[in-house]
Design an enzyme around this catalytic site. Structure first.
Site, short mmCIF file in Angstrom:
data_model
loop_
_atom_site.label_atom_id
_atom_site.label_comp_id
_atom_site.label_asym_id
_atom_site.label_seq_id
_atom_site.Cartn_x
_atom_site.Cartn_y
_atom_site.Cartn_z
N LYS A 1 108.43 67.92 -17.72
CA LYS A 1 109.01 69.21 -17.38
C LYS A 1 109.07 70.14 -18.61
O LYS A 1 108.83 69.71 -19.73
CB LYS A 1 110.40 69.02 -16.77
CG LYS A 1 110.38 68.25 -15.44
CD LYS A 1 109.47 68.88 -14.39
CE LYS A 1 109.82 68.52 -12.96
NZ LYS A 1 109.25 67.26 -12.46
C1 LIG Z 1 110.22 66.69 -11.14
C2 LIG Z 1 110.74 67.22 -9.87
C3 LIG Z 1 111.87 66.69 -9.24
C4 LIG Z 1 112.56 65.42 -9.65
O1 LIG Z 1 112.74 65.20 -10.94
P1 LIG Z 1 112.80 63.73 -11.61
O2 LIG Z 1 113.57 64.05 -12.84
O3 LIG Z 1 111.39 63.33 -11.93
O4 LIG Z 1 113.50 62.82 -10.72
C5 LIG Z 1 112.33 67.31 -8.09
N1 LIG Z 1 111.73 68.37 -7.57
C6 LIG Z 1 110.63 68.90 -8.13
C7 LIG Z 1 110.01 70.11 -7.51
C8 LIG Z 1 110.09 68.33 -9.28
O5 LIG Z 1 108.97 68.84 -9.80
#
Ligand SMILES: *Cc1c(COP(=O)(O)O)cnc(C)c1O
Length: 405
Positions: free
Chosen positions: A186
C-alpha cells in the site's frame, strides 16, 4: 502503491526505539516502555494528517473493515452494497460479521455506479461501501446523497487510496467511517496493519474495544478492565506501528512523486486518440498510485496486453478482467460459497445467486481497462522509455484490429 520502495534509516530508527525497551505490545507495561507508545503516536499522526477526529489502528486493512462494520452495528440480516471490482478483503469483512455482500456494477470511475446502488437498495440494506480503487475516488456527493435519503451508513474502503482527497477532504474521512490498509504494497506500509477513521466518538470507542477482546481500557491494569461487549484480537504491534510512523512522515513526498510520474506517463499515452482515461470525480484528489486507462474494445485491450507482454513491459500493467483477486469474474470461491464453515442462510443464498447475476455493465468496463502502477523510483528517462514502449505496443494492437487480423 509503493511505501516499501522508500524504506530506510527512518523506519529502522523507529523500530529500534521499540526493540530497546522490548515492549512490543501497544497496551500496558507503562513503566518498562519508558514513554515509547508508537501505536498511540501513529494514531495521533493519522488524525492530524487526514483530518479525522479518531483513529483506531488494527492488525490489517481487512481487520479494519471488519472492525468498522461491527462498530457501525452491521451484522446478521443486513445487506452491504459494494462494487464488483474491488479486493477480496471487502467481501471477506462483510461475510465475517454475518452480513450479506451485495455486489453491484461499477462505472468508468472504476468504483460504485450510484444508479446501480439505488437499484440494489432493499428493506435489508444497511450500508453502502464504496471502494476507492487504484488511488482514486468514487462519486462521493452522489453516494452521500443516496445514504442520507435512504438512511444508510456510508463506510469508505479507502485501503488503496491513502492520501487521496475529494473536494478537499481526505478519502476515508467522509463517510460514517473509513479504512486504510498498511499492508506491504500500500501507499504507506507497516508491513501489516490498518486503521479505522471516524468522527463519531461512540463508533471509535467500539472500535477500540472490539480490536482488543472488548476491553474498555478504563481499568488500572488489563485485568481490571471491564468488557461491555464481545471483541476479538485485531491489535497492531508496536513494531508495525513504528514502521508506519516513519512512513506517514514521508507521505507527502510519496504523493508528489506519484503525481509527477503519473502526469508524465499520462501525457505520453494521450498521443493515442483511442485511449480514454478513468473518470475521476475530483481530479485534484487523485493520489496517483496508478494510471488507469481504457481502449475501445475488449479485443483491442487483450491485444495491447499481449503486445506489452511481448515487449517485456507487462509487469506493473494490470489487466483486472483476468485477475483472480480484484474482479468478480474469477471469484469462483465466492460464487460457490466455498466457506470452510457454515455461512448463514441469507449469505449462502446471496452468494449462489451471484452465479447468475447480470454484471455485464461492469464487464464492459473492466474488460477494456488497464491500470499502470506508478513507481516512486522511476527516473525521467525510465518513464520516457516505458511510455514509448507502451505507446508502441498499443499502436500495434490498434493497427492489427483495423486490418482485421
Ligand atoms: C489491501 C486492501 C484491503 C485489505 O487490506 P489488508 O491490509 O491486506 O488486509 C481492503 N480493501 C482493499 C480495496 C484493499 O486494496
Amino acid at each position: 502503491m509503493p511505501g516499501f520502495e522508500f524504506f530506510g534509516d527512518e523506519e529502522r530508527k523507529e523500530v529500534n526505539d521499540v526493540l530497546e525497551t522490548g515492549i512490543m505490545m501497544r497496551y500496558g507495561f507503562d513503566g518498562p516502555r519508558k514513554g515509547i507508545w508508537k501505536s498511540v503516536e501513529l494514531e495521533k499522526e493519522i488524525c492530524k494528517t487526514f483530518g479525522s477526529r479518531y483513529a483506531q489502528l488494527t492488525s490489517s486493512g481487512t481487520a479494519a473493515l471488519t472492525t468498522a462494520l461491527a462498530a457501525l452495528g452491521i451484522g446478521a440480516g443486513d445487506e452491504v452494497i459494494m462494487p464488483s471490482f474491488t479486493f477480496v478483503a471487502s467481501f471477506e469483512a462483510v461475510l465475517s460479521v454475518g452480513a450479506v455482500p451485495v455486489l453491484v456494477d461499477v462505472d468508468e470511475t472504476l468504483t460504485l455506479n450510484p444508479q446501480a446502488v439505488l437499484n440494489a437498495i432493499t428493506r435489508k440494506t444497511k450500508c453502502v461501501m464504496p471502494v476507492h480503487m487504484c488511488g482514486s475516488m468514487a462519486d462521493l456527493d452522489a453516494l452521500v446523497h443516496i445514504c442520507k435519503e435512504h438512511h444508510l451508513i456510508l463506510l469508505e474502503d479507502a485501503c488503496q487510496s491513502i492520501g487521496g482527497t475529494y473536494k478537499g477532504r481526505a478519502l476515508g474521512t467522509i463517510g460514517h467511517a473509513g479504512t486504510f490498509s498498511f499492508d506491504f504494497v500500500k501507499t504507506i506500509t507497516c508491513a501489516e496493519g490498518g486503521v479505522v477513521m471516524t468522527n463519531n466518538e461512540d463508533v471509535y470507542i467500539k472500535c477500540d474495544g472490539y480490536t482488543d477482546h472488548g476491553h474498555d481500557h478504563q481499568g488500572v491494569d488489563r485485568g481490571a478492565d471491564l468488557h461491555p461487549f464481545i471483541g476479538y484480537n485485531f491489535r497492531i504491534s508496536e513494531l508495525h506501528a513504528a514502521v508506519g510512523l516513519a512512513q506517514i512522515r514521508k507521505l507527502n513526498t510519496f504523493l508528489s512523486i506519484q503525481k509527477k510520474n503519473q502526469t508524465a506517463l499520462k501525457n505520453m499515452l494521450k498521443q493515442i486518440p483511442e485511449i480514454s482515461f478513468r473518470v475521476i470525480p475530483d481530479e485534484n484528489g487523485d493520489s496517483c498510485t496508478f494510471l488507469s486507462w481504457f481502449l475501445p474494445t475488449e479485443e483491442i485491450t487483450r491485444a495491447a496486453v499481449a503486445e506489452m507482454k511481448a515487449a517485456g513491459i507487462l509487469p506493473g500493467n494490470f489487466y483486472w478482467f483476468d485477475n483472480n483477486w480484484h474482479y468478480i469474474r474469477k471469484w469462483g470461491h465466492l460464487k460457490n460459497a466455498a466457506a470452510l464453515n457454515n455461512l448463514n442462510k441469507d449469505q449462502y443464498d446471496a452468494l449462489i445467486a451471484l452465479q447468475t447475476k447480470d454484471l455485464s455493465a461492469s464487464d464492459a468496463i473492466i474488460s477494456r481497462c488497464v491500470s499502470t502502477a506508478i513507481s516512486l523510483l522511476w527516473t525521467e528517462e525510465q518513464i520516457k522509455e516505458k511510455g514509448e514502449k507502451m505507446v508502441g505496443a498499443i499502436k500495434k494492437a490498434l493497427e492489427r484490429s483495423t486490418v482485421g487480423i
